[in-house]
Write an enzyme that holds these catalytic residues in place. Structure first.
Site, PDB file in Angstrom:
ATOM      1  N   GLU A  33      -5.496   3.514 -15.147  1.00 27.38           N
ATOM      2  CA  GLU A  33      -4.372   3.075 -14.321  1.00 27.38           C
ATOM      3  C   GLU A  33      -3.029   3.166 -15.034  1.00 27.38           C
ATOM      4  O   GLU A  33      -2.036   3.569 -14.429  1.00 27.38           O
ATOM      5  CB  GLU A  33      -4.594   1.632 -13.842  1.00 27.38           C
ATOM      6  CG  GLU A  33      -5.747   1.469 -12.866  1.00 27.38           C
ATOM      7  CD  GLU A  33      -5.469   2.019 -11.478  1.00 27.38           C
ATOM      8  OE1 GLU A  33      -4.297   2.311 -11.147  1.00 27.38           O
ATOM      9  OE2 GLU A  33      -6.439   2.165 -10.712  1.00 27.38           O
ATOM     10  N   ASN A  37       3.682   4.062  -3.203  1.00 21.45           N
ATOM     11  CA  ASN A  37       2.491   4.457  -2.450  1.00 21.45           C
ATOM     12  C   ASN A  37       2.914   4.883  -1.047  1.00 21.45           C
ATOM     13  O   ASN A  37       4.077   4.719  -0.665  1.00 21.45           O
ATOM     14  CB  ASN A  37       1.516   3.271  -2.377  1.00 21.45           C
ATOM     15  CG  ASN A  37       1.015   2.872  -3.746  1.00 21.45           C
ATOM     16  OD1 ASN A  37       0.523   3.693  -4.510  1.00 21.45           O
ATOM     17  ND2 ASN A  37       1.154   1.588  -4.083  1.00 21.45           N
ATOM     18  N   ASP A  76       2.592   3.516   1.719  1.00 25.46           N
ATOM     19  CA  ASP A  76       3.143   2.412   2.507  1.00 25.46           C
ATOM     20  C   ASP A  76       4.434   1.850   1.916  1.00 25.46           C
ATOM     21  O   ASP A  76       4.956   0.843   2.377  1.00 25.46           O
ATOM     22  CB  ASP A  76       2.114   1.293   2.672  1.00 25.46           C
ATOM     23  CG  ASP A  76       1.678   0.676   1.355  1.00 25.46           C
ATOM     24  OD1 ASP A  76       2.218   1.059   0.290  1.00 25.46           O
ATOM     25  OD2 ASP A  76       0.786  -0.193   1.385  1.00 25.46           O
ATOM     26  N   SER A  87       4.778   0.525  -1.039  1.00 29.17           N
ATOM     27  CA  SER A  87       4.507  -0.474  -2.081  1.00 29.17           C
ATOM     28  C   SER A  87       4.417   0.204  -3.441  1.00 29.17           C
ATOM     29  O   SER A  87       4.363   1.427  -3.535  1.00 29.17           O
ATOM     30  CB  SER A  87       3.198  -1.215  -1.776  1.00 29.17           C
ATOM     31  OG  SER A  87       2.092  -0.329  -1.877  1.00 29.17           O
ATOM     32  N   ASP A 117       2.655  -0.352  -7.641  1.00 32.13           N
ATOM     33  CA  ASP A 117       1.637  -1.002  -8.450  1.00 32.13           C
ATOM     34  C   ASP A 117       2.236  -1.349  -9.806  1.00 32.13           C
ATOM     35  O   ASP A 117       3.002  -0.564 -10.367  1.00 32.13           O
ATOM     36  CB  ASP A 117       0.423  -0.088  -8.611  1.00 32.13           C
ATOM     37  CG  ASP A 117      -0.180   0.299  -7.262  1.00 32.13           C
ATOM     38  OD1 ASP A 117      -0.233  -0.554  -6.371  1.00 32.13           O
ATOM     39  OD2 ASP A 117      -0.593   1.462  -7.104  1.00 32.13           O
ATOM     40  N   ASN A 148      -0.986  -4.210  -6.913  1.00 28.44           N
ATOM     41  CA  ASN A 148      -0.101  -3.820  -5.820  1.00 28.44           C
ATOM     42  C   ASN A 148       0.805  -4.954  -5.359  1.00 28.44           C
ATOM     43  O   ASN A 148       0.366  -6.072  -5.152  1.00 28.44           O
ATOM     44  CB  ASN A 148      -0.959  -3.316  -4.652  1.00 28.44           C
ATOM     45  CG  ASN A 148      -0.127  -2.747  -3.551  1.00 28.44           C
ATOM     46  OD1 ASN A 148       0.275  -3.462  -2.652  1.00 28.44           O
ATOM     47  ND2 ASN A 148       0.137  -1.449  -3.621  1.00 28.44           N
TER      48      ASN A 148
END
Length: 146
Positions: free
Chosen positions: A56, A68, A70, A72, A74, A81
């Site tokens: 990650e 992302n 949408d 959002s 991370d 998130n």
């Protein structure tokens, strides 16, 4: 005029770099395992957490992922998130399941990240991380870290 702009840019860059180095760090597999164990994470989970952190964020505590689909982002070593787990600084809506500021996931102290990641695990399982497919199965033992 150009020289002033360049000097200002260099000064801002150095200042930002100085504050970043004080607020975040890059761990390695064993450091992460030992720090998570010290925070009560079961030893049989440590190899999986190390795999997720490597996939990650490459063990970097300060990483904010790109937007992302949408909108959002991370955050932190486990890329948690901001739509579901932490409150972004911009005030955007978040379910904020960990009841924490996203910026608190970006520091050199991984306690908040570990606690929030454990909450994600308890509520959604390992599959909450898209990188889980790489970390599900036979992993190298973490025992050499202790």
């Amino acid at each position: 005029m150009k020289a002033t702009a360049i000097i200002l840019f260099i000064g801002v860059t150095l200042f930002a770099g100085a504050s970043l180095s004080q607020a975040a760090r890059t761990l390695n597999r064993c450091t992460l395992a030992r720090e998570m164990a010290a925070r009560g994470v079961p030893r049989d989970q440590l190899a999986r957490w190390a795999c997720i952190a490597q996939r990650e964020s490459d063990y970097r505590t300060w990483v904010v992922g790109p937007a992302n689909s949408d909108g959002s982002n991370d955050y932190g070593i486990f890329q948690l998130n901001n739509l579901y787990w932490c409150q972004p600084a911009n005030g955007r809506f978040s379910h904020n399941g960990c009841r924490i500021s996203c910026n608190d996931l970006l520091t050199d102290d991984i306690t908040n990240s570990v606690r929030c990641a454990q909450r994600v695990l308890s509520e959604q399982g390992w599959g909450a991380w898209s990188t889980w497919r790489f970390c599900n199965g036979n992993l190298p033992s973490i025992n050499d870290c202790f």
